[in-house]
Write an enzyme that holds these catalytic residues in place. Structure first.
Site, PDB file in Angstrom:
ATOM      1  N   ARG A  24      28.118  42.063  52.342  1.00 11.83           N
ATOM      2  CA  ARG A  24      27.734  40.674  52.083  1.00 11.83           C
ATOM      3  C   ARG A  24      26.402  40.363  52.764  1.00 11.83           C
ATOM      4  NH1 ARG A  24      33.786  39.188  51.807  1.00 11.83           N
ATOM      5  NH2 ARG A  24      34.049  39.334  54.040  1.00 11.83           N
ATOM      6  N   PHE A  55      34.755  38.423  40.394  1.00  8.94           N
ATOM      7  CA  PHE A  55      35.947  38.698  41.216  1.00  8.94           C
ATOM      8  C   PHE A  55      35.726  38.110  42.617  1.00  8.94           C
ATOM      9  CE2 PHE A  55      35.143  42.235  38.319  1.00  8.94           C
ATOM     10  CZ  PHE A  55      36.316  42.306  37.579  1.00  8.94           C
ATOM     11  N   SER A  87      39.669  35.200  37.856  1.00 10.14           N
ATOM     12  CA  SER A  87      40.665  34.776  36.869  1.00 10.14           C
ATOM     13  C   SER A  87      41.725  33.888  37.503  1.00 10.14           C
ATOM     14  CB  SER A  87      41.315  36.004  36.218  1.00 10.14           C
ATOM     15  OG  SER A  87      41.851  36.822  37.216  1.00 10.14           O
ATOM     16  N   ASP A  99      33.141  43.243  42.268  1.00  8.45           N
ATOM     17  CA  ASP A  99      34.053  43.728  43.316  1.00  8.45           C
ATOM     18  C   ASP A  99      35.493  43.542  42.855  1.00  8.45           C
ATOM     19  OD1 ASP A  99      35.050  44.668  45.720  1.00  8.45           O
ATOM     20  OD2 ASP A  99      34.877  42.733  46.740  1.00  8.45           O
ATOM     21  N   CYS A 106      37.459  49.735  45.304  1.00  8.21           N
ATOM     22  CA  CYS A 106      38.261  49.839  46.528  1.00  8.21           C
ATOM     23  C   CYS A 106      39.516  50.674  46.277  1.00  8.21           C
ATOM     24  CB  CYS A 106      38.612  48.458  47.061  1.00  8.21           C
ATOM     25  SG  CYS A 106      39.572  47.466  45.914  1.00  8.21           S
TER      26      CYS A 106
HETATM   27  N1  SAH Z   1      34.987  40.093  46.263  1.00  5.18           N
HETATM   28  C1  SAH Z   1      36.077  39.503  46.992  1.00  5.18           C
HETATM   29  C2  SAH Z   1      37.362  40.298  46.877  1.00  5.18           C
HETATM   30  C3  SAH Z   1      37.826  40.524  45.473  1.00  5.18           C
HETATM   31  S1  SAH Z   1      39.548  40.746  45.336  1.00  5.18           S
HETATM   32  C4  SAH Z   1      35.682  39.300  48.449  1.00  5.18           C
HETATM   33  O1  SAH Z   1      34.587  39.696  48.869  1.00  5.18           O
HETATM   34  O2  SAH Z   1      36.471  38.727  49.173  1.00  5.18           O
HETATM   35  C5  SAH Z   1      39.758  40.851  43.623  1.00  5.18           C
HETATM   36  C6  SAH Z   1      39.796  39.504  42.895  1.00  5.18           C
HETATM   37  O3  SAH Z   1      39.709  39.803  41.504  1.00  5.18           O
HETATM   38  C7  SAH Z   1      41.040  38.680  43.065  1.00  5.18           C
HETATM   39  O4  SAH Z   1      40.718  37.409  43.591  1.00  5.18           O
HETATM   40  C8  SAH Z   1      41.651  38.538  41.661  1.00  5.18           C
HETATM   41  O5  SAH Z   1      42.169  37.247  41.381  1.00  5.18           O
HETATM   42  C9  SAH Z   1      40.445  38.801  40.790  1.00  5.18           C
HETATM   43  N2  SAH Z   1      40.716  39.339  39.442  1.00  5.18           N
HETATM   44  C10 SAH Z   1      41.620  40.277  39.093  1.00  5.18           C
HETATM   45  N3  SAH Z   1      41.511  40.568  37.769  1.00  5.18           N
HETATM   46  C11 SAH Z   1      40.507  39.804  37.284  1.00  5.18           C
HETATM   47  C12 SAH Z   1      39.900  39.653  35.986  1.00  5.18           C
HETATM   48  N4  SAH Z   1      40.313  40.373  34.943  1.00  5.18           N
HETATM   49  N5  SAH Z   1      38.887  38.790  35.860  1.00  5.18           N
HETATM   50  C13 SAH Z   1      38.457  38.058  36.908  1.00  5.18           C
HETATM   51  N6  SAH Z   1      38.993  38.158  38.155  1.00  5.18           N
HETATM   52  C14 SAH Z   1      40.005  39.009  38.333  1.00  5.18           C
END
Ligand code: SAH
Length: 393
Positions: free
Chosen positions: A211, A227, A250, A297, A337
């Site tokens: 970040r 995400f 989502s 991510d 991850c």
């Molecule tokens: N980048 C974040 C962590 C991501 S965790 C950070 O730095 O804290 C992954 C996230 O992806 C979750 O919040 C989940 O709700 C979301 N997610 C899962 N499938 C998804 C999709 N198809 N489209 C959008 N978001 C999604």
């Protein structure tokens, strides 16, 4: 102590200090009354003592806690926790402007099956093995005894991390202390951490360094944080003087968390917008050139090896969709991850996406997890976070 015997020749990886004993490596001669979560000794077929660990039913039968015949008691946990904390102090993660960090990273801190994240005066424990579940009270007590750590509340959150079949019925609750605020600081930015309802321990501390790197590239850019979960990358991009920042997830809950964290740091700042929407659909509907800094991510696409092939296809598809839409001269931060996906495999998936869209793309940085998620050199599986920063012409 109950003793488990290895089949002939099955001690090789253990002699190299790899801390897992697979069930197939054990003889059928199991001690009577062996229960999940028991502390057991492991011996070679010739009776040489290998180590002591937690037993569980599953493909990993024993997680070795120590390669000697020692007691696993309060003193053991006090020693391991103190060593882990001393290392975090060396890393300089406990500062007036930073109080969120990972204190225990499983095998990486020689405590397989245990994760502890610290948010100010609260430590959040996640047990991944029945053995650690049974040790939770001791661990909680020893956490509050760590000199200089300032931990007064310990929250236990293992409802989703313990094997369901073990029927441990863990309750998420405070083992010590109570709720006393949930605002944590990361590099001077404020975050509300929802350890009660959020994913994992409530925040992804593992992206801290990445970040920061993103902040460095944000000036004047149109940023898309895909995400976004709690909006970590978005908040850093705002501080880095991005022209606009759009966050997509989502989950409505994630969007609420993101909006709250943006407001906490940048109240009344019109640069940020959020969208509760599927990532793939969002990428399909935007105009090419809308963004010139994108973060991908996603959650682990492959939780197990069996899902590897589909996961790699998923990474390729996602990266292709993003690359296709990037403005010329863009930067793409892309992550995986999934522990089951190797660095090479991930790079190959991203390479395939690049080739598919036929743009000139160069790798600027190869990213990984931060130092408070150390990798035990004898347990390479502990390296799970992989990232690439790409420059897209
Ligand atoms: N980048 C974040 C962590 C991501 S965790 C950070 O730095 O804290 C992954 C996230 O992806 C979750 O919040 C989940 O709700 C979301 N997610 C899962 N499938 C998804 C999709 N198809 N489209 C959008 N978001 C999604």
């Amino acid at each position: 102590m109950k003793i488990l015997r290895l089949k002939k020749g099955k001690e090789e990886s253990l002699d190299r200090y790899h801390p897992w004993v697979f069930s197939g490596a054990l003889t059928d001669l199991l001690p009577e009354n062996l229960e999940e979560g028991d502390i057991v000794g492991v011996e070679t077929s010739t009776g040489r003592f290998i180590g002591v660990g937690h037993f569980q039913i599953g493909s990993i039968a024993v997680r070795i806690l120590d390669f000697s015949n020692r007691e696993i008691d309060e003193k053991f946990f006090a020693e391991r926790l103190n060593k882990a904390f001393r290392m975090r102090k060396t890393l300089g993660l406990q500062r007036p402007d930073n109080n969120a960090y990972r204190l225990i990273h499983g095998e990486g801190d020689f405590l397989p099956g245990l994760v502890v994240d610290v948010y100010g005066s609260t430590a959040v424990i996640q047990a991944h093995s029945p053995g650690m579940h049974y040790c939770r009270e001791t661990i909680a007590r020893e956490l509050t005894c760590l000199e200089g750590a300032g931990i007064t509340n310990v929250y236990y959150k293992s409802e989703t991390t313990l094997p369901y079949k073990a029927r441990l019925d863990p309750q998420n609750d405070y083992l010590i202390g109570a709720f006393s605020g949930n605002e944590a600081l990361e590099n001077g930015l404020k975050f509300n951490i929802d350890w009660l309802k959020g994913q994992k321990t409530g925040f992804f501390v593992d992206q801290r360094d990445n970040r920061s790197l993103l902040e460095h590239y944000s000036k004047g850019r149109k940023v898309l944080n895909m995400f976004c979960y709690t909006g970590g990358f978005s908040v850093y991009a705002m501080r880095g003087d991005a022209e606009l920042v759009h966050s997509v997830d989502s989950s409505e809950k994630a969007i609420t968390l993101t909006d709250a964290n943006i407001r906490l740091n940048f109240p009344d700042d019109g640069r940020h917008k959020s969208f509760a929407e599927d990532a793939f659909k969002y990428l399909d509907r935007i105009e090419p050139g809308t963004y010139d800094l994108v973060i991908l991510d996603p959650p682990a696409f492959a939780k197990h090896r069996s899902a590897l092939r589909n996961a790699l296809r998923g990474y390729q598809k996602l990266n292709f969709k993003a690359m296709e839409k990037l403005a010329p001269g863009s930067i793409l931060f892309t992550f995986s991850c999934s522990q089951a996906v190797s660095r090479e495999q991930f790079r190959l998936a991203v390479f395939s996406a690049a080739a598919q869209c036929g743009r000139k793309i160069r790798i600027l940085h190869q990213l990984t997890q931060p130092a408070d998620h150390p990798v035990n050199i004898y347990h390479p599986e502990g390296e799970y976070l992989k990232g690439l920063v790409l420059y897209v012409e």
